[in-house]
Design a protein around this motif. Structure first.
Motif, PDB file in Angstrom:
ATOM      1  N   VAL A  16      14.723  43.008  27.411  1.00 41.05           N
ATOM      2  CA  VAL A  16      13.394  42.396  27.318  1.00 41.05           C
ATOM      3  C   VAL A  16      13.159  41.460  28.503  1.00 41.05           C
ATOM      4  O   VAL A  16      12.055  41.410  29.063  1.00 41.05           O
ATOM      5  N   ASP A  17      14.194  40.742  28.921  1.00 39.36           N
ATOM      6  CA  ASP A  17      14.061  39.885  30.099  1.00 39.36           C
ATOM      7  C   ASP A  17      13.685  40.695  31.331  1.00 39.36           C
ATOM      8  O   ASP A  17      12.845  40.274  32.136  1.00 39.36           O
ATOM      9  N   LEU A  18      14.284  41.866  31.478  1.00 42.65           N
ATOM     10  CA  LEU A  18      13.950  42.740  32.600  1.00 42.65           C
ATOM     11  C   LEU A  18      12.502  43.211  32.505  1.00 42.65           C
ATOM     12  O   LEU A  18      11.779  43.239  33.507  1.00 42.65           O
ATOM     13  N   ALA A  19      12.067  43.565  31.287  1.00 42.26           N
ATOM     14  CA  ALA A  19      10.682  43.994  31.100  1.00 42.26           C
ATOM     15  C   ALA A  19       9.711  42.855  31.416  1.00 42.26           C
ATOM     16  O   ALA A  19       8.636  43.083  32.006  1.00 42.26           O
ATOM     17  N   ILE A  20      10.081  41.624  31.054  1.00 45.67           N
ATOM     18  CA  ILE A  20       9.252  40.459  31.396  1.00 45.67           C
ATOM     19  C   ILE A  20       9.139  40.322  32.905  1.00 45.67           C
ATOM     20  O   ILE A  20       8.051  40.075  33.452  1.00 45.67           O
ATOM     21  N   GLU A  21      10.243  40.495  33.592  1.00 47.86           N
ATOM     22  CA  GLU A  21      10.243  40.413  35.057  1.00 47.86           C
ATOM     23  C   GLU A  21       9.343  41.475  35.665  1.00 47.86           C
ATOM     24  O   GLU A  21       8.589  41.207  36.623  1.00 47.86           O
ATOM     25  N   MET A  22       9.370  42.676  35.122  1.00 53.32           N
ATOM     26  CA  MET A  22       8.522  43.760  35.629  1.00 53.32           C
ATOM     27  C   MET A  22       7.046  43.454  35.406  1.00 53.32           C
ATOM     28  O   MET A  22       6.207  43.680  36.287  1.00 53.32           O
ATOM     29  N   LEU A  47       1.242  38.852  35.607  1.00 52.53           N
ATOM     30  CA  LEU A  47       1.288  37.966  34.444  1.00 52.53           C
ATOM     31  C   LEU A  47       2.327  36.872  34.681  1.00 52.53           C
ATOM     32  O   LEU A  47       3.295  37.067  35.418  1.00 52.53           O
ATOM     33  N   SER A  48       2.126  35.717  34.033  1.00 51.56           N
ATOM     34  CA  SER A  48       3.179  34.706  34.042  1.00 51.56           C
ATOM     35  C   SER A  48       4.295  35.167  33.114  1.00 51.56           C
ATOM     36  O   SER A  48       4.075  35.994  32.220  1.00 51.56           O
ATOM     37  N   ARG A  49       5.487  34.636  33.292  1.00 47.98           N
ATOM     38  CA  ARG A  49       6.591  35.042  32.424  1.00 47.98           C
ATOM     39  C   ARG A  49       6.314  34.709  30.948  1.00 47.98           C
ATOM     40  O   ARG A  49       6.546  35.555  30.077  1.00 47.98           O
ATOM     41  N   PRO A  50       5.800  33.510  30.621  1.00 50.50           N
ATOM     42  CA  PRO A  50       5.503  33.237  29.207  1.00 50.50           C
ATOM     43  C   PRO A  50       4.477  34.214  28.631  1.00 50.50           C
ATOM     44  O   PRO A  50       4.608  34.657  27.490  1.00 50.50           O
ATOM     45  N   GLU A  51       3.444  34.535  29.424  1.00 54.42           N
ATOM     46  CA  GLU A  51       2.433  35.473  28.943  1.00 54.42           C
ATOM     47  C   GLU A  51       3.032  36.864  28.763  1.00 54.42           C
ATOM     48  O   GLU A  51       2.758  37.560  27.781  1.00 54.42           O
ATOM     49  N   GLN A 101       6.084  37.605  28.051  1.00 58.07           N
ATOM     50  CA  GLN A 101       6.918  37.600  26.839  1.00 58.07           C
ATOM     51  C   GLN A 101       6.048  37.692  25.593  1.00 58.07           C
ATOM     52  O   GLN A 101       6.370  38.435  24.652  1.00 58.07           O
ATOM     53  N   ARG A 102       4.946  36.951  25.577  1.00 56.85           N
ATOM     54  CA  ARG A 102       4.061  36.976  24.406  1.00 56.85           C
ATOM     55  C   ARG A 102       3.505  38.371  24.155  1.00 56.85           C
ATOM     56  O   ARG A 102       3.461  38.836  23.016  1.00 56.85           O
ATOM     57  N   VAL A 103       3.062  39.051  25.213  1.00 61.40           N
ATOM     58  CA  VAL A 103       2.414  40.351  24.997  1.00 61.40           C
ATOM     59  C   VAL A 103       3.435  41.441  24.660  1.00 61.40           C
ATOM     60  O   VAL A 103       3.084  42.445  24.027  1.00 61.40           O
ATOM     61  N   LEU A 104       4.685  41.240  25.047  1.00 60.26           N
ATOM     62  CA  LEU A 104       5.704  42.246  24.752  1.00 60.26           C
ATOM     63  C   LEU A 104       6.265  42.126  23.334  1.00 60.26           C
ATOM     64  O   LEU A 104       6.740  43.118  22.771  1.00 60.26           O
ATOM     65  N   MET A 105       6.236  40.929  22.750  1.00 61.41           N
ATOM     66  CA  MET A 105       6.897  40.722  21.465  1.00 61.41           C
ATOM     67  C   MET A 105       6.366  41.620  20.338  1.00 61.41           C
ATOM     68  O   MET A 105       7.157  42.182  19.573  1.00 61.41           O
ATOM     69  N   PRO A 106       5.053  41.789  20.186  1.00 55.25           N
ATOM     70  CA  PRO A 106       4.600  42.692  19.113  1.00 55.25           C
ATOM     71  C   PRO A 106       5.105  44.122  19.309  1.00 55.25           C
ATOM     72  O   PRO A 106       5.402  44.817  18.330  1.00 55.25           O
ATOM     73  N   LEU A 107       5.221  44.556  20.555  1.00 58.85           N
ATOM     74  CA  LEU A 107       5.736  45.895  20.838  1.00 58.85           C
ATOM     75  C   LEU A 107       7.204  46.004  20.426  1.00 58.85           C
ATOM     76  O   LEU A 107       7.626  46.970  19.778  1.00 58.85           O
ATOM     77  N   VAL A 108       7.992  44.983  20.787  1.00 61.70           N
ATOM     78  CA  VAL A 108       9.411  44.981  20.410  1.00 61.70           C
ATOM     79  C   VAL A 108       9.551  44.942  18.894  1.00 61.70           C
ATOM     80  O   VAL A 108      10.357  45.678  18.303  1.00 61.70           O
ATOM     81  N   GLU A 109       8.755  44.110  18.254  1.00 62.96           N
ATOM     82  CA  GLU A 109       8.827  44.002  16.795  1.00 62.96           C
ATOM     83  C   GLU A 109       8.447  45.309  16.114  1.00 62.96           C
ATOM     84  O   GLU A 109       9.059  45.691  15.104  1.00 62.96           O
ATOM     85  N   SER A 110       7.462  46.020  16.659  1.00 66.09           N
ATOM     86  CA  SER A 110       7.071  47.296  16.057  1.00 66.09           C
ATOM     87  C   SER A 110       8.174  48.335  16.213  1.00 66.09           C
ATOM     88  O   SER A 110       8.397  49.164  15.319  1.00 66.09           O
TER      89      SER A 110
END
Length: 306
Positions: free
Chosen positions: A202-208, A214-218, A220-229
Motif C-alpha cells: 500500500v505504501d508503494l501504491a501511495i507513492e505511485m 496527489l499528496s501522500r495523505p490524500e 492513502q485516504r482514497v486507496l483505503m476503501p479499495l483495500v478494505e473492499s
C-alpha cells in the motif's frame, strides 16, 4: 469480551518485554480477569510507563528491569513478548535466575517465527514451555488489546503449556490452531506476507499516486476503501473468486499500458513488484477459468519487462 468462568482460579501473569504486544496482552488479559503481577523491561522506567496503560484495577503491578530477573516473584504464567532476537537470551537469563520453587510455571513466548525450542534452557530446569502467537497486527497497545479478543492464535509446546495457551485463547474469545515446530518460520513468513507486506505494498501504491499529483495523505485516504473492499471479498471467497480488476478480466491492452507507464516513470521497484504479482494474479485468473491462450499472451508480456 469473554470473562473467565467464575469457578476457575485466576491465573497470575508476569510479562517480560512490555512493548506494543506485551502491553496489549497485559491490557487484554487484565480485562479477561487475569492477575497481571509483574512487568519486566530493559529498564524499570519503561515498565513503569506500561503500568499506566493497564485498567485501573490492575495497576498494582511490580516493575523490574531486565537485570532484576532474580527478583521475579513466582507466577502461574510468564509471557516473553520481547523481539525475536531476544527470546533465547531471555530464556537463558530467566532459567539462571529462578529458584527450584519457581520451576513449575508455564512460560510462553509470543514469537511467530520461533518454536518453543528457543525456551530449552527453561524446559531443562522444569518449566513448562510453549509458544502463543496471535495472528493480528499490533501497532498500538490499546487497539492491539481489542484485536487480541477474537483473534486466531498459533499454539505449540509441551502438553501443560499448550493447555494453558488454549485456555488464554478461549478466555480472549479467540480460536487456536497448531503447526509443527519446524514449520514456524514458514508460517510466520506467510503471516508477514499477508499483513506486513500488504502495508509495504500500500505504501508503494501511495507513492505511485503521489507521482500523479496527489499528496501522500490524500492518496492513502482514497486507496483505503479499495483495500478494505478487497479484504471484504477475501473474507467470503477464495482468492481466485475474490480477484478483481485487470488480471481477473484478462485486459491485455491495459496490462501493456501499466507496464509502459511504469517504464516511463523509471520506477524499477514498482515495475518488478507489479510484474511478479501480475504473474501470481494470472495464476488465480487461470484457476477461475481464463482462456489459456490469453493468459499465455499476458504472461509473455509480463516476462518481457524483466
Amino acid at each position: 469480551m469473554r470473562k473467565r468462568e467464575s469457578h476457575r482460579p485466576t491465573l497470575s501473569v508476569s510479562i517480560i518485554g512490555p512493548g506494543r504486544l506485551g502491553r496489549a496482552f497485559a491490557i487484554a488479559l487484565g480485562d479477561a480477569g487475569y492477575s497481571i503481577d509483574t512487568l519486566v523491561a530493559r529498564r524499570a522506567s519503561l515498565a513503569e510507563k506500561a503500568v499506566h496503560l493497564l485498567p485501573r484495577g490492575h495497576r498494582r503491578v511490580e516493575v523490574l528491569g531486565a537485570n532484576q530477573l532474580a527478583r521475579l516473584s513466582p507466577t502461574d504464567l510468564i509471557l516473553i513478548t520481547t523481539p525475536d532476537d531476544a527470546v533465547e537470551v531471555t530464556a537463558q537469563r530467566l532459567a539462571a535466575a529462578q529458584t527450584p520453587r519457581d520451576r513449575r510455571s508455564v512460560v510462553l513466548h509470543t514469537s511467530g517465527a520461533l518454536s518453543s525450542a528457543m525456551l530449552a534452557p527453561l524446559a531443562a530446569v522444569g518449566f513448562h514451555t510453549g509458544s502463543l502467537h496471535p495472528l493480528v497486527s499490533v501497532s498500538e497497545p490499546g487497539t492491539g488489546a481489542k484485536a487480541l479478543h477474537g483473534a486466531y492464535y498459533c499454539v505449540e509446546g509441551n502438553p501443560v503449556a499448550t493447555k494453558i495457551a488454549r485456555r488464554i485463547v478461549r478466555d480472549l474469545g479467540g480460536k487456536s490452531f497448531s503447526i509443527q515446530p519446524e514449520s514456524k518460520a514458514l508460517y510466520h513468513a506467510a503471516a508477514l506476507t499477508a499483513a506486513g507486506h500488504l502495508t509495504a505494498l500500500v505504501d508503494l501504491a501511495i507513492e505511485m499516486l503521489a507521482s500523479c499529483g496527489l499528496s501522500r495523505p490524500e492518496a492513502q485516504r482514497v486507496l483505503m476503501p479499495l483495500v478494505e473492499s478487497a479484504v471484504t471479498n477475501l473474507k467470503v471467497s477464495p482468492p481466485e473468486n475474490a480477484l478483481t480488476g485487470t488480471f481477473a478480466r484478462g485486459d491485455l491492452a491495459t496490462v501493456a499500458r501499466h507496464l509502459e507507464a511504469l517504464d516511463r516513470e523509471t520506477n524499477h521497484e514498482a515495475l518488478e513488484i507489479y510484474r511478479l504479482l501480475g504473474l501470481r494474479s494470472l495464476q488465480l485468473a487461470v484457476k477461475k477459468g481464463m482462456d489459456r491462450k490469453l493468459s499465455k499472451k499476458i504472461k509473455e508480456l509480463l516476462e518481457s519487462h524483466r
